[in-house]
Motif scaffolding. Structure first.
Motif, PDB file in Angstrom:
ATOM      1  N   ASP A 127     -28.551  21.696  48.810  1.00 19.30           N
ATOM      2  CA  ASP A 127     -29.697  21.807  49.701  1.00 19.30           C
ATOM      3  C   ASP A 127     -29.823  20.568  50.582  1.00 19.30           C
ATOM      4  O   ASP A 127     -29.744  19.434  50.100  1.00 19.30           O
ATOM      5  CB  ASP A 127     -30.973  22.002  48.882  1.00 19.30           C
ATOM      6  N   SER A 128     -29.991  20.815  51.860  1.00 16.07           N
ATOM      7  CA  SER A 128     -30.192  19.745  52.850  1.00 16.07           C
ATOM      8  C   SER A 128     -29.000  18.808  52.976  1.00 16.07           C
ATOM      9  O   SER A 128     -29.155  17.634  53.346  1.00 16.07           O
ATOM     10  CB  SER A 128     -31.453  18.919  52.518  1.00 16.07           C
ATOM     11  N   TYR A 165     -29.602  24.745  54.022  1.00 15.68           N
ATOM     12  CA  TYR A 165     -30.849  24.736  53.274  1.00 15.68           C
ATOM     13  C   TYR A 165     -30.790  25.870  52.259  1.00 15.68           C
ATOM     14  O   TYR A 165     -30.492  27.008  52.606  1.00 15.68           O
ATOM     15  CB  TYR A 165     -32.043  24.895  54.209  1.00 15.68           C
ATOM     16  N   VAL A 166     -31.050  25.513  51.022  1.00 13.58           N
ATOM     17  CA  VAL A 166     -30.907  26.488  49.938  1.00 13.58           C
ATOM     18  C   VAL A 166     -32.270  26.759  49.341  1.00 13.58           C
ATOM     19  O   VAL A 166     -32.950  25.844  48.870  1.00 13.58           O
ATOM     20  CB  VAL A 166     -29.963  25.945  48.838  1.00 13.58           C
ATOM     21  N   GLY A 167     -32.664  27.984  49.352  1.00 18.97           N
ATOM     22  CA  GLY A 167     -33.958  28.366  48.795  1.00 18.97           C
ATOM     23  C   GLY A 167     -34.438  29.613  49.503  1.00 18.97           C
ATOM     24  O   GLY A 167     -34.033  29.884  50.629  1.00 18.97           O
ATOM     25  N   GLU A 177     -36.415  32.054  51.687  1.00 21.11           N
ATOM     26  CA  GLU A 177     -37.339  32.062  52.822  1.00 21.11           C
ATOM     27  C   GLU A 177     -37.781  33.498  53.010  1.00 21.11           C
ATOM     28  O   GLU A 177     -36.967  34.427  52.925  1.00 21.11           O
ATOM     29  CB  GLU A 177     -36.660  31.560  54.100  1.00 21.11           C
ATOM     30  N   GLY A 188     -33.569  35.585  52.881  1.00 20.33           N
ATOM     31  CA  GLY A 188     -32.291  35.060  52.436  1.00 20.33           C
ATOM     32  C   GLY A 188     -32.500  33.800  51.635  1.00 20.33           C
ATOM     33  O   GLY A 188     -33.632  33.347  51.437  1.00 20.33           O
ATOM     34  N   PHE A 218     -29.500  29.041  54.595  1.00 18.91           N
ATOM     35  CA  PHE A 218     -29.742  28.918  56.032  1.00 18.91           C
ATOM     36  C   PHE A 218     -29.041  27.659  56.511  1.00 18.91           C
ATOM     37  O   PHE A 218     -29.195  26.600  55.905  1.00 18.91           O
ATOM     38  CB  PHE A 218     -31.246  28.832  56.319  1.00 18.91           C
TER      39      PHE A 218
END
Lengths: 420, 136
Positions: free
Chosen positions: B47-48, B113-115, B117, B125, B128
């Motif tokens: 993530d990020s 970006y993982v999580g 939305e 999804g 992203f």
């Protein structure tokens, strides 16, 4: 001069704290692009506004919202069918205007209401419907004996997915004769059909396809023009075996995990299982100076995979590849033919709107491959494809099955006759 | 605070910088995703961060021509079945930049970006990516 260790440590710690702070900010904001992605959109608020739900399931700009709407249609069962039919009736493309998401959702739903079954049956029987294999799979899930003739006929279809769906139907109905017919598909020339049939058998509690599932590991690196079909098939196989074993086999191509899978299958069946070591493609067509290829993907007519080099044209995937050797006296002409393709592909060509069927073609010396919808190949490319069929026929004779495949599968990409 | 943090990070980039991390769909799609689940650390660890992912481009809206948004998936055809949400990376180009959908495998580099939305109560999804570059 290297920094003092204490200084380097302090530097690293400070940077880590800064990154943590930024990450916290970043997670909250995800950058300005997140705002652009999430432009407001509406979904139907009234669950019975089926025409609106159908519209969204097929045309909403966001994939997940189309999926959510398709799932709502499926849950609606027979109540949603009139709206689906109305949507199809008003579009020139007919049923082919439907998004695959809609067909999948209806196929995977639990409804056995006559209106839903009738819809699936129409779709499954429509030779020109893009998603007929998925519709047939939906009938298979419902285990309706009325459709046995359709399942049987499907096992001989040119589409690998449709054959696999036919097998699904027969396995669902059960019985030794049906299972024997399905077992024959474990020798299907298309490895993708074999894996899917073996998965279906495994899910129904039959281990006769386990060898094929384990063998999928050997093809894990196989790809066609960059498409990693071998890896995807291994994923299916590993999941199917994992379901039976009530465990998870990591399909990320870890050799030890695949060996664990092989050993489990051998213990479970009492039979020796194939090696999981990867095997190379049996026919190597990789000379960067002369190689080229194309694939035709057709949900209606089945797929065609063709590669070539200076002396051969290879059809098919993996061990089912068939090779046509260009006679020596034809090789100079063949070289000119390949060079002509470079020139054709070097020009701009419209792609058209690809829904399911497409032609993807590339050649040595051309940086980008072209991907075209039916009816969008320029006349010069259509002529080139016809001439390639002629090469094959010249090499193999007038009864050449491979030449016939080319001759019947490529014309759909030619421009309409009035556009020539 | 954000500006100061950014300056501190940029100042110490020689300590932190490296090439984008290459990750594949074997990792991203290597679990059975269910809405609302806690995502495995195998993927949340990215993530990020800046990553490089290879796959096939597909327009989300089914149109044609250049687009600022596209899906990255692991399938050239998409006929076998629709991708699950953990089999899709939603990619966004820099503002004002469009890209043509390529026929071949591409490598997309950018910040992922993982999580989950969501929009209108629907999970759009879990992956992203803000695109920095697209290569072959």
């Amino acid at each position: 001069m290297r920094p003092h260790p204490a200084t380097a440590l302090a530097t690293a710690l400070t940077a880590l704290l800064a990154v943590a702070a930024l990450a916290a900010d970043g997670f909250a904001q995800r950058g300005d692009r997140a705002a652009r992605r999430s432009a407001p959109s509406s979904t139907a608020q009234d669950p019975e506004d089926w025409p609106d739900v159908v519209e969204k399931a097929n045309n909403h700009r966001r994939y997940a919202l189309r999926r959510a709407a398709a799932n709502r249609l499926a849950k609606g069962g027979a109540a949603a069918v009139p709206a689906i039919r109305a949507f199809v009736a008003k579009d020139d493309a007919g049923a082919n205007a439907l998004d695959l998401l809609v067909v999948e959702a209806v196929a995977h739903s639990d409804s056995a209401e006559p209106a839903v079954v009738e819809l699936l049956a129409e779709w499954a029987r429509d030779r020109d419907f893009y998603w007929r294999a998925q519709a047939l799979s939906g009938l298979a899930r419902r285990k309706l004996t009325d459709f046995e003739p359709l399942f049987v006929a499907a096992t001989d279809d040119p589409s690998h997915l449709y054959r696999a769906a036919g097998a699904e139907g027969l396995v669902g109905l059960g019985g030794p004769e049906r299972l024997d017919r399905v077992t024959a598909l474990l020798r299907d020339p298309d490895p993708r059909t074999r894996v899917r049939v073996a998965c279906t058998l495994a899910e129904a509690g039959h281990d006769r396809g386990f060898e094929e599932l384990v063998r999928a590991a050997q093809r894990r690196d196989h790809e066609f023009m960059g498409d990693p079909w071998g890896g995807r098939d291994l994923e299916l196989a590993a999941k199917a075996l994992g379901e039976v074993a009530d465990t998870k086999f990591e399909w990320r191509r870890d050799a030890a995990e695949l060996e664990r899978m092989r050993k489990w299958a051998a213990t479970h069946t009492g039979r020796a299982m194939p090696d999981v070591a990867p095997v190379a493609e049996p026919v190597s067509i990789t000379d960067p100076a002369t190689t080229g290829g194309f694939e035709i993907r057709s949900c209606r007519n089945g797929d065609l995979f063709v590669r070539w080099d200076a002396t051969r044209i290879a059809f098919g995937l993996s061990e089912s590849t068939q090779v046509v050797t260009i006679p020596p006296q034809q090789r100079a002409v063949w070289a000119d033919h390949r060079a002509a393709l470079q020139e054709i592909l070097g020009a701009e060509m419209p792609r058209g709107r690809i829904v399911c069927d497409f032609l993807r073609i590339g050649a040595a010396g051309v940086e980008n491959r072209s991907k075209l919808a039916p009816g969008n190949a320029p006349a010069v490319l259509a002529d080139w494809l016809n001439a390639t069929a002629a090469f094959v026929e010249e090499s193999e004779g007038p009864e050449s099955v491979l030449a016939a495949q080319l001759a019947t599968r490529t014309p759909q990409f030619a421009p309409p006759s009035d556009a020539r | 605070m954000k500006t100061l943090s950014l300056a501190m990070v940029l100042g110490f980039l020689p300590v932190l910088s490296g090439d984008p991390t290459e990750i594949g769909f074997g990792t991203l799609a290597g679990f059975d995703y269910e809405e609302g689940m806690e995502l495995p650390s195998d993927v949340t660890t990215y993530d990020s961060t800046t990553v490089k992912i290879s796959g096939f481009m597909r327009r989300e809206d089914g149109g044609d021509g250049p687009t600022e948004y596209f899906m990255l998936i692991n399938d050239a055809c998409g006929c076998d079945g629709t991708p699950k949400l953990n089999e899709i990376v939603y990619c966004t180009m820099p503002s004002g930049e469009g890209v043509e959908i390529e026929s071949d495998v591409v490598s997309v580099t950018g910040t992922i970006y993982v999580g989950e939305e969501s929009e209108d109560g629907v999970v759009l999804g879990i992956y992203f990516l803000d695109v920095d570059s697209i290569g072959k």
